[in-house]
Write a protein that holds these residues in place. Structure first.
Motif, short mmCIF file in Angstrom:
data_model
loop_
_atom_site.label_atom_id
_atom_site.label_comp_id
_atom_site.label_asym_id
_atom_site.label_seq_id
_atom_site.Cartn_x
_atom_site.Cartn_y
_atom_site.Cartn_z
N ALA A 212 1.02 -1.29 -0.01
CA ALA A 212 -0.19 -0.09 0.10
C ALA A 212 0.78 1.46 -0.69
N ARG A 213 1.65 1.27 0.73
CA ARG A 213 2.50 2.36 0.60
C ARG A 213 3.54 2.75 -0.74
N PRO A 214 3.62 1.79 -1.44
CA PRO A 214 4.29 2.53 -3.15
C PRO A 214 2.87 2.65 -3.83
N VAL A 215 2.23 2.33 -3.06
CA VAL A 215 1.03 2.27 -4.48
C VAL A 215 0.50 4.68 -4.56
N GLN A 216 0.60 4.84 -2.04
CA GLN A 216 0.54 5.89 -2.38
C GLN A 216 1.05 6.91 -2.75
N GLN A 217 2.94 6.48 -3.16
CA GLN A 217 3.67 7.29 -3.20
C GLN A 217 3.71 6.55 -5.12
N PHE A 218 3.13 6.23 -5.45
CA PHE A 218 3.41 6.40 -6.80
C PHE A 218 2.02 7.39 -7.02
N ARG A 219 1.11 7.38 -6.77
CA ARG A 219 0.11 8.19 -7.06
C ARG A 219 0.62 9.54 -7.11
N LEU A 220 1.74 10.11 -5.70
CA LEU A 220 2.21 11.29 -5.94
C LEU A 220 3.46 11.99 -6.80
N VAL A 221 3.35 10.64 -7.60
CA VAL A 221 4.84 11.06 -9.02
C VAL A 221 4.02 11.21 -9.87
N GLN A 222 2.73 10.40 -9.75
CA GLN A 222 1.96 10.63 -11.44
C GLN A 222 1.60 11.83 -11.21
N HIS A 223 1.07 12.06 -9.94
CA HIS A 223 0.02 13.54 -9.85
C HIS A 223 1.20 14.46 -10.10
N CYS A 224 2.27 14.86 -9.86
CA CYS A 224 3.74 15.24 -10.38
C CYS A 224 3.78 15.49 -11.57
N SER A 225 3.87 13.96 -12.15
CA SER A 225 3.89 14.11 -13.62
C SER A 225 3.12 14.13 -14.28
N ASN A 226 1.45 14.96 -14.12
CA ASN A 226 0.87 15.18 -15.63
C ASN A 226 0.98 16.83 -15.54
N ARG A 227 2.06 17.08 -14.30
CA ARG A 227 1.94 18.32 -14.20
C ARG A 227 3.19 18.81 -15.01
N PHE A 228 3.73 18.32 -15.33
CA PHE A 228 4.64 18.75 -16.44
C PHE A 228 4.44 18.13 -18.12
N VAL A 229 3.14 17.55 -18.30
CA VAL A 229 2.60 16.87 -19.25
C VAL A 229 2.07 18.16 -20.10
N HIS A 230 1.76 18.85 -18.79
CA HIS A 230 0.04 19.99 -19.31
C HIS A 230 1.10 21.32 -20.06
N GLN A 231 2.93 21.48 -19.05
CA GLN A 231 4.26 22.31 -19.34
C GLN A 231 4.44 21.35 -21.25
N LYS A 232 4.26 20.08 -21.26
CA LYS A 232 5.39 19.69 -22.31
C LYS A 232 4.78 19.60 -23.55
N ASN A 233 3.06 19.96 -24.10
CA ASN A 233 2.05 20.18 -24.56
C ASN A 233 2.00 21.37 -25.10
N LEU A 234 2.87 22.63 -24.77
CA LEU A 234 2.72 24.12 -25.59
C LEU A 234 3.81 24.08 -26.24
N ARG A 235 2.88 23.61 -27.58
CA ARG A 235 3.63 23.49 -28.69
C ARG A 235 2.91 24.62 -30.24
N SER A 236 2.09 25.18 -29.55
CA SER A 236 0.77 25.89 -30.40
C SER A 236 1.41 27.11 -31.11
N GLY A 237 2.37 28.06 -30.35
CA GLY A 237 2.72 29.27 -31.40
C GLY A 237 3.72 29.07 -31.31
N VAL A 238 4.91 27.94 -31.10
CA VAL A 238 6.19 27.89 -31.30
C VAL A 238 6.49 27.70 -32.64
N PRO A 239 7.63 28.49 -33.56
CA PRO A 239 7.44 27.77 -35.07
C PRO A 239 8.38 26.48 -35.26
N LYS A 240 8.22 25.77 -36.48
CA LYS A 240 8.87 24.69 -36.70
C LYS A 240 10.62 24.73 -36.85
N THR A 241 11.59 24.20 -36.91
CA THR A 241 12.67 24.00 -37.31
C THR A 241 12.18 23.46 -38.52
#
Length: 166
Positions: free
Chosen positions: A11-40
């Motif tokens: 049970a303890r690693p599952v709770q830690q995994f949820r915390l890591v998964q919650h933090c990684s969701n924030r990074f997913v939102h920041q990673k997908n900011l490609r709308s106004g960036v010109p492609k090389t």
């Protein structure tokens, strides 16, 4: 008893995994900011000015807003009118100056005055730039019933405007 302890350890690693998964969701939102960036491109043939080279999430940090006014403050009137006037100014400028415009127009509103700042390509004679500047100032002053000032920067070549090639 052993199975109960095994469940507690699981049970303890599952709770830690949820915390890591919650933090990684924030990074997913920041990673997908490609709308106004010109492609090389492969051969780096596309020119970018300083404004277009900045990322959209850097507005207010390294890139400024294209319209400066206080109508967006709390309980201020005229925000929609200012936005409509800004769009009208940009379209008129594109019609008057045509393909001579090299940069976006920065619109500054101070008290009752409007200041327009942009960069143009060298036309040939300085008289043409002065005529278009005076004509644009008079036209906008007559339309908006307030003083309009224009600050024009003239570039002799388009390579002065290029910030980087992509």
């Amino acid at each position: 008893m052993a199975s109960l302890l095994g469940r507690l350890y699981q049970a303890r690693p599952v709770q830690q995994f949820r915390l890591v998964q919650h933090c990684s969701n924030r990074f997913v939102h920041q990673k997908n900011l490609r709308s106004g960036v010109p492609k090389t491109t492969i051969k780096r043939m596309v020119k970018l000015s300083y404004e277009t080279a900045q990322f959209p999430h850097q507005i207010g940090v390294t890139k400024s807003w294209n319209s400066w006014h206080t109508s967006n403050l709390h309980e201020e009137e005229g925000a929609s009118a200012a936005a409509l006037e800004d769009e009208m100014i940009r379209r008129f400028l594109q019609g008057i100056w045509g393909n001579k415009l090299l940069s976006e127009c920065i619109i500054k509103r101070q008290f009752n005055a409007i200041t327009l700042v942009f960069t143009v390509r060298e036309i040939g004679k300085l008289k043409e730039v002065n005529f278009l500047t005076g004509f644009t100032e008079e036209l906008f002053s007559h339309i908006f019933k307030r003083p309009v000032n224009i600050e024009v920067q003239v570039c002799s070549s388009t390579f002065q405007e290029v910030f980087k090639w992509i």
